[in-house]
Design a protein around this motif. Structure first.
Motif, short mmCIF file in Angstrom:
data_model
loop_
_atom_site.label_atom_id
_atom_site.label_comp_id
_atom_site.label_asym_id
_atom_site.label_seq_id
_atom_site.Cartn_x
_atom_site.Cartn_y
_atom_site.Cartn_z
N GLU A 8 -26.05 32.55 40.26
CA GLU A 8 -26.76 31.27 40.18
C GLU A 8 -27.66 31.22 38.96
OE1 GLU A 8 -29.29 28.22 43.07
OE2 GLU A 8 -29.01 30.32 43.66
N VAL A 9 -28.39 32.31 38.68
CA VAL A 9 -29.21 32.37 37.47
C VAL A 9 -28.33 32.27 36.24
CG1 VAL A 9 -30.85 33.76 36.14
CG2 VAL A 9 -30.97 33.75 38.64
N TRP A 10 -27.17 32.91 36.31
CA TRP A 10 -26.23 32.94 35.18
C TRP A 10 -25.77 31.53 34.81
CZ3 TRP A 10 -20.93 31.81 34.63
CH2 TRP A 10 -20.29 32.36 33.51
N PHE A 11 -25.20 30.79 35.78
CA PHE A 11 -24.66 29.47 35.43
C PHE A 11 -25.74 28.40 35.28
CE2 PHE A 11 -23.73 29.26 40.16
CZ PHE A 11 -24.60 28.21 40.47
N THR A 12 -26.90 28.59 35.91
CA THR A 12 -27.99 27.62 35.75
C THR A 12 -28.46 27.58 34.30
OG1 THR A 12 -28.73 27.90 38.04
CG2 THR A 12 -30.33 27.00 36.46
N ASN A 13 -28.58 28.74 33.67
CA ASN A 13 -29.02 28.78 32.28
C ASN A 13 -27.91 28.36 31.31
OD1 ASN A 13 -31.92 30.05 31.92
ND2 ASN A 13 -30.97 31.07 33.67
N ILE A 14 -26.68 28.61 31.68
CA ILE A 14 -25.57 28.11 30.85
C ILE A 14 -25.57 26.58 30.84
CG2 ILE A 14 -23.06 27.84 30.85
CD1 ILE A 14 -22.78 30.76 31.44
N LYS A 15 -25.78 25.99 32.00
CA LYS A 15 -25.86 24.53 32.07
C LYS A 15 -27.05 24.01 31.29
CE LYS A 15 -23.67 23.89 36.62
NZ LYS A 15 -23.88 23.39 38.01
N ARG A 16 -28.19 24.69 31.40
CA ARG A 16 -29.40 24.24 30.72
C ARG A 16 -29.22 24.25 29.20
NH1 ARG A 16 -32.86 26.89 28.17
NH2 ARG A 16 -32.08 28.86 28.97
N VAL A 17 -28.55 25.27 28.69
CA VAL A 17 -28.29 25.35 27.25
C VAL A 17 -27.29 24.28 26.82
CG1 VAL A 17 -27.34 26.84 25.43
CG2 VAL A 17 -28.87 27.80 27.16
N GLY A 18 -26.42 23.87 27.73
CA GLY A 18 -25.42 22.85 27.40
C GLY A 18 -24.10 23.43 26.95
N ILE A 19 -23.73 24.56 27.50
CA ILE A 19 -22.45 25.19 27.17
C ILE A 19 -21.40 24.67 28.13
CG2 ILE A 19 -21.22 27.38 26.92
CD1 ILE A 19 -23.99 28.73 26.61
N PRO A 20 -20.39 23.95 27.65
CA PRO A 20 -19.39 23.36 28.55
C PRO A 20 -18.21 24.28 28.87
CG PRO A 20 -19.03 22.54 26.33
CD PRO A 20 -20.21 23.48 26.26
#
Length: 431
Positions: A175-187
């Protein structure tokens, strides 16, 4: 090297010399067969002299004129057959000479074409010569796994994608992993779900995921190798992505994304990996002196060392050397309880030597302050006023066992601006 060998293979196989030998053998076989056929259909004509000699010794009176006539007729037929056979051999000889001449001319033309196609370059001035670094990518095999190919077509950006493997044991870190990926805007990222619980978790959080279809033999991603070690699973999974023609940024779950890593890659090597090194020397290579005092004058022996690449975060391009690397690692891991990171580095770095052919793969070490391991962060960066101002691309909590609280502290420090978030943690994980 590989591309050149693939080009040379057919040329050697169908070279003019081998064609000439095969044609000569064919001509000889034709001549022998022709002689056998003539002997079969005209046996008396070839042995007529022996027959006539035998007749002469028989006590039968034969008129002189009749005997001369028979001998003359037989002699004429033999001479005629000899002439025909000589003419046949002459024609074959002429044809063979023509073929040799054509082969010689063809060889010259082939050599000229080869020289024209192969770009021969002269070495430039001193200090300007650079060898080829980037191997060509493989042709995509979309029939390998159509379902995965369709999914990657929708998610990947410029045929690149971040891939991680996860099961229900790492749900909190995921959850921490994909939450920060989303925050950065990596699609362009994908979770390979190894169980149903993670698949449902990703679906509920609108996270792209892939789960193998157990009823489809073609759908092999996420399938544990029969009798093999689970540690080799990710290398087998990576192979399928590469065969489909996609470059993969393999990511462990214990990584916090602070920037888009695709903006900081060089893409000039088969493998581009973060290092377990903690400074420039250990990450990029240094001379280490080995001392053997019994050698007297040659006590000091200089060695070259480098800290290993981290097999939990590396970018790999879809090339033949990359796929060979994955095959080698997966094969070795399937034979015993080896550490995947050790095997990964051995296959990547060990040179060719007697009894072993080394891997010819280009490699690049990532910037240790952009692609940062947790030893660099907790031992060095947080205690340095200048380095602490830098914003890494990712931080991999690979050196510590208390991964989840340190990942959350990294988010607090770099995202939320809490300058005290990292202070409670010791440099290392207590034993």
């Amino acid at each position: 090297m590989i591309e050149r060998r693939e080009r040379e293979g057919p040329l050697m196989k169908n070279s003019p010399q081998s064609l000439l030998i095969s044609r000569i053998i064919t001509t000889v076989i034709i001549g022998v067969l022709a002689g056998c056929i003539i002997v079969f259909y005209f046996p008396n004509d070839f042995f007529v002299s022996q027959s006539i000699t035998s007749i002469r010794h028989l006590p039968v009176a034969v008129p002189k004129t009749q005997e001369n006539s028979a001998e003359s007729e037989s002699s004429d037929r033999v001479n005629m057959l000899k002439s025909e056979f000589v003419a046949l051999l002459s024609d074959k000889n002429a044809e063979l000479k023509k073929q040799v001449r054509e082969l010689t001319e063809g060889k010259d033309q082939a050599e000229k074409k080869l020289l024209a196609l192969s770009k021969q370059e002269k070495a430039g001035p001193f200090g300007t010569v650079k060898a080829l670094r980037t191997n060509p990518t493989v042709a995509p095999d979309e029939f390998l796994n159509p379902r995965l190919a369709n999914l990657l077509e929708k998610i990947a950006v410029k045929r690149e994608i971040i891939v991680t493997l996860a099961n229900s044991n790492v749900k909190a870190m995921l959850e921490v992993w994909f939450t920060n990926i989303k925050r950065v805007g990596i699609p362009n990222y994908l979770v390979v779900a190894l169980d149903d619980e993670i698949a449902k978790f990703c679906e509920s959080n609108k996270v792209p995921f892939y789960q193998r279809d157990p009823d489809n033999d073609i759908d092999t991603v996420g399938k544990i190798p029969n009798g093999g070690a689970v540690s080799g699973l990710k290398f087998r999974i990576l192979r399928e992505f590469l065969q489909l023609g996609y470059s993969v940024l393999l990511s462990d779950i214990d990584i916090v994304y602070l920037q888009n890593p695709f903006d900081h890659l060089y893409r000039d090597s088969d493998v581009e990996s973060m290092s377990d090194g903690h400074n420039n020397m250990t990450a990029y290579g240094y001379n280490d002196v080995f001392k053997d005092h019994g050698m007297g004058w040659s006590t000091n022996v200089y060695t070259t060392r480098i800290f290993v690449y981290n097999s939990g975060f590396f970018y790999i391009r879809p090339t033949i050397p990359s796929i060979e690397l994955l095959d080698r690692v997966a094969a070795r891991l399937s034979k015993g309880n080896a550490w995947d990171q050790a095997v990964f580095n051995e296959e990547l770095f060990h040179p060719s030597h007697p009894g072993y052919d080394g891997l010819h793969a280009a490699k690049r070490t990532m910037d240790i302050y952009l692609f940062m391991n947790s030893r660099v962060l907790f031992r060095t960066v947080r205690n340095d006023a200048n380095l602490s101002k830098l914003k890494p691309v990712i931080i991999h909590v690979n050196y510590h066992r208390d991964k989840l609280p340190r990942m959350k502290a990294v988010v607090e420090y770099y995202v939320n601006g809490n300058q005290d978030a990292l202070k409670p943690f010791p440099d290392g994980t207590p034993r």
